[in-house]
Scaffold this motif. Structure first.
Motif, short mmCIF file in Angstrom:
data_model
loop_
_atom_site.label_atom_id
_atom_site.label_comp_id
_atom_site.label_asym_id
_atom_site.label_seq_id
_atom_site.Cartn_x
_atom_site.Cartn_y
_atom_site.Cartn_z
N GLU A 1 10.11 -70.95 -101.40
CA GLU A 1 10.97 -69.91 -100.83
C GLU A 1 10.65 -68.55 -101.40
OE1 GLU A 1 14.88 -71.46 -101.31
OE2 GLU A 1 14.51 -73.04 -99.84
N LEU A 2 11.10 -67.52 -100.65
CA LEU A 2 10.69 -66.17 -101.01
C LEU A 2 11.67 -65.47 -101.94
CD1 LEU A 2 9.23 -64.78 -97.68
CD2 LEU A 2 8.02 -65.45 -99.73
N GLN B 1 12.07 -68.57 -92.32
CA GLN B 1 12.67 -69.78 -92.89
C GLN B 1 12.40 -69.88 -94.38
OE1 GLN B 1 13.54 -73.14 -90.66
NE2 GLN B 1 12.19 -72.56 -89.02
N ARG B 2 11.27 -69.35 -94.81
CA ARG B 2 11.05 -69.25 -96.26
C ARG B 2 12.07 -68.31 -96.86
NH1 ARG B 2 5.63 -70.28 -98.44
NH2 ARG B 2 5.99 -68.61 -99.90
N PHE B 3 12.38 -67.24 -96.12
CA PHE B 3 13.25 -66.18 -96.64
C PHE B 3 14.72 -66.60 -96.64
CE2 PHE B 3 15.20 -61.93 -96.64
CZ PHE B 3 14.48 -61.38 -97.69
N THR B 4 15.12 -67.35 -95.61
CA THR B 4 16.55 -67.69 -95.48
C THR B 4 16.91 -69.02 -96.11
OG1 THR B 4 16.15 -68.71 -93.32
CG2 THR B 4 16.81 -66.40 -93.32
N GLY B 5 15.92 -69.71 -96.66
CA GLY B 5 16.23 -70.93 -97.40
C GLY B 5 16.28 -72.19 -96.55
N THR B 6 16.03 -72.08 -95.26
CA THR B 6 16.08 -73.28 -94.42
C THR B 6 14.80 -74.12 -94.56
OG1 THR B 6 15.39 -71.89 -92.59
CG2 THR B 6 17.70 -72.43 -92.70
N GLY C 1 13.51 -75.14 -97.28
CA GLY C 1 13.79 -76.18 -98.26
C GLY C 1 14.48 -77.37 -97.64
N MET C 2 15.40 -77.06 -96.72
CA MET C 2 16.13 -78.14 -96.03
C MET C 2 15.17 -78.99 -95.20
SD MET C 2 17.74 -78.55 -92.67
CE MET C 2 17.87 -76.88 -92.10
N ILE C 3 14.22 -78.34 -94.55
CA ILE C 3 13.23 -79.07 -93.76
C ILE C 3 12.33 -79.89 -94.69
CG2 ILE C 3 11.21 -78.81 -92.26
CD1 ILE C 3 12.60 -76.32 -91.09
#
Lengths: 226, 318
Positions: A224-225, A49-54, A56-58
């Motif tokens: 994020e990564l 989730q860090r890698f795919t950007g989700t 941030g949404m959380i």
């Protein structure tokens, strides 16, 4: 396949003699699979989730990290149910294990308690996983020591005493005692209650940690990564 | 209302290097229901600003508040009021369907289960994704993903919507659809902060824009005022077989033009002259200087892009 491999190796090591010990081994191997699923499932899901950007949404939502992380850890631990069932079926079909259980109700409760314990540990680790870019490495480092000191497969009583005490700081250490007791006919309620109490403490610690993590990632700006 | 006062943010650099200032002394106000654009070159600090306002990043200095709630001190108070759309293809669960992505967001924002699916259907319909609601997001185009981002950000009916380069990489048709959706949202009373690299988009959509260069706000104005006050004048175009070189050179020597371009095509020379804003020249005066009919000279007033380029150039040098 991993839980089946765990179960097979464990049964070959102790010998499938259809006794209480084989039943304990089968449940232990199942819990071992559940521990791996929780550890790697929670770690990998947060890493991804860090890698795919989700992530941030959380982080931008009012839910904060605690509730979603509980969900991820619970989902991972639920995979552990598969581990226990798969190892049990495999052992019965391939090794002809006849399960000997003193208290079916006790085993049912103790296994549920063990899964709650796994979620509690997973949620505490999640705080680190959210912050760290090394989640998968840490998962690898933690996998073996934790299941050894909590007596998941091999009774913790054979370990050096300080390691036994360390295992009892984890709710899973008490939960595995409860599973063993329920199978062998001992007191499974007291260790179950200890595991639940300790899990409650872990959830409380996790909540505090994740609130701090929420602030820390906003300070460092490293959510994020990529 | 959004109030930003002397906002700054620095990032830690590698060991031994000084800290990097991404934002410095940024101040502006955005009124309720306003569509406010943030323009600036890459690395100017636009995304840093959006991340601070959307509670994802702490400022190093200054304050920012939304409806009087401080974004740094009380992020939990701000989060239910805002929706955030970060540009690009990331930020969605690819293995889930569009509807399941929306459901997950609904959980995060604590929306009641009753009526949730109807709201999701309504929002997906609004962004023309209703027919794809049960399709996995991994099959979506960039435009579809962007529209899903917007639908998701609207789930909890936010008062303020942050759009970080929402049309980046979209094809013209998808970008136009997106602009239509953004305009409708603004007309519906949602306060919107939009970052973009596309000047025509900012010109078309924004009530006001802020131009950020190297972490500092160098202008806050209505697009029309920015164009009118731009340090560039009109652009003139004309074509002909005549030798205009001497006349044009004379005007350049007088400091009348800041940019001159010519190209030969179809047997004629096509000229493009960009006027200095401080020395404006009329179409008639230029015609006289070139000794050609006024009807052969075409004048284009400065665009937002002209104003933006001039502002960025001037502030990058200083």
């Amino acid at each position: 396949m991993t839980p089946l491999a765990y179960g097979t190796i464990a049964l070959l090591m102790v010998g499938p003699d259809n006794s209480d010990s084989a039943t304990v081994i089968v449940f232990g191997a199942g819990l071992l699979g559940a521990w791996s699923a929780t550890l790697f499932g929670a770690g990998e899901s947060l890493y991804m989730q860090r890698f795919t950007g989700t992530m941030g949404m959380i982080a931008a939502s009012p839910a904060g990290f605690f509730r979603p992380v509980i969900g991820f850890a619970l989902a991972s631990a639920t995979l552990g149910v598969y581990s226990i069932v798969a190892v049990a079926l495999w052992s019965a079909a391939v090794f002809g294990i006849q399960f000997s259980v003193a208290s079916i109700g006790g085993v049912f409760v103790a296994v549920i308690v063990a899964l709650v314990s796994l979620v509690a540990i997973g949620v505490v680790l999640a705080g680190y996983y959210v912050l760290s870019r090394q989640a998968m490495t840490v998962s690898n480092l933690l996998e073996f020591p934790i299941w050894i000191i909590t007596g998941v497969l091999i009774p913790a009583s054979v370990l050096w005493p300080p390691l036994q005490w360390a295992g009892k700081l984890l709710p899973l250490g008490w939960a595995t005692d409860a599973v063993r007791a329920a199978i062998a006919g001992g007191d499974w309620l007291a260790p179950s209650l200890m595991a639940i109490a300790l899990s409650g403490l872990y959830f409380g610690v996790a909540w505090i940690l994740l609130v701090r993590v929420d602030r820390l990632i906003r300070i460092t700006g490293e959510l994020e990564l990529r | 209302m959004i109030e930003v006062e002397n906002l700054g943010r620095t990032y830690k650099a590698k060991r031994g290097q000084p800290e990097v200032a991404a934002l410095s002394g940024v101040s502006f106000r955005v009124h309720k229901g306003e569509l406010f654009g943030i323009l600036g070159p890459n690395g100017a600090g636009k995304t840093t600003l959006i991340r601070i306002l959307s509670t994802l990043l702490m400022p190093s200095q200054g304050t920012a508040s939304i409806d009087g709630i401080d974004v740094a001190r009380n992020p939990q108070g701000v989060r239910p009021r805002i929706g955030v759309v970060f540009g690009g293809e990331r930020g969605l669960y690819d293995r889930l369907t569009a509807r399941d992505n929306m459901r997950f967001s609904a959980e995060l924002y604590g929306l009641p289960v009753k009526g949730r699916d109807a709201l999701i259907t309504q929002l997906l319909d609004r962004v023309d994704l209703a027919e794809k609601s049960e399709v996995r997001v991994e099959t979506f185009s960039r435009g579809m993903r962007q529209r899903l981002h917007i639908a998701r950000a609207l789930l909890h009916r936010p008062d303020v919507l942050f759009l970080d380069e929402p049309s980046n990489g979209l094809d013209p048709v998808a970008a136009r659809e997106l602009r239509r959706t953004v305009r409708e949202l603004a007309d519906g009373g949602t306060t919107i902060i939009l970052t973009t690299h596309y000047m025509f988009e900012a010109d078309e959509l924004c009530d006001r824009v802020a131009v950020i260069v190297a972490g500092r706000v160098v202008a806050v104005s209505k697009p029309a005022d920015l164009k009118a006050g731009a340090p560039v004048g009109s652009t003139f175009e004309f074509s002909g077989h005549e030798a205009f070189d001497d006349s044009v050179q004379r005007l350049v020597d007088e400091g009348q033009f800041i940019d001159v371009q010519s190209r030969d095509a179809d047997g004629a020379t096509h000229w493009l002259l960009r006027c200095d804003g401080e020395k404006p020249i009329s179409r008639e005066a230029l015609s006289r200087a070139l000794e050609i009919e006024t009807s052969r000279v075409f004048e284009r007033p400065p665009t937002l892009e002209d104003a933006y380029v001039a502002l960025v150039s001037r502030n990058s040098e200083s």
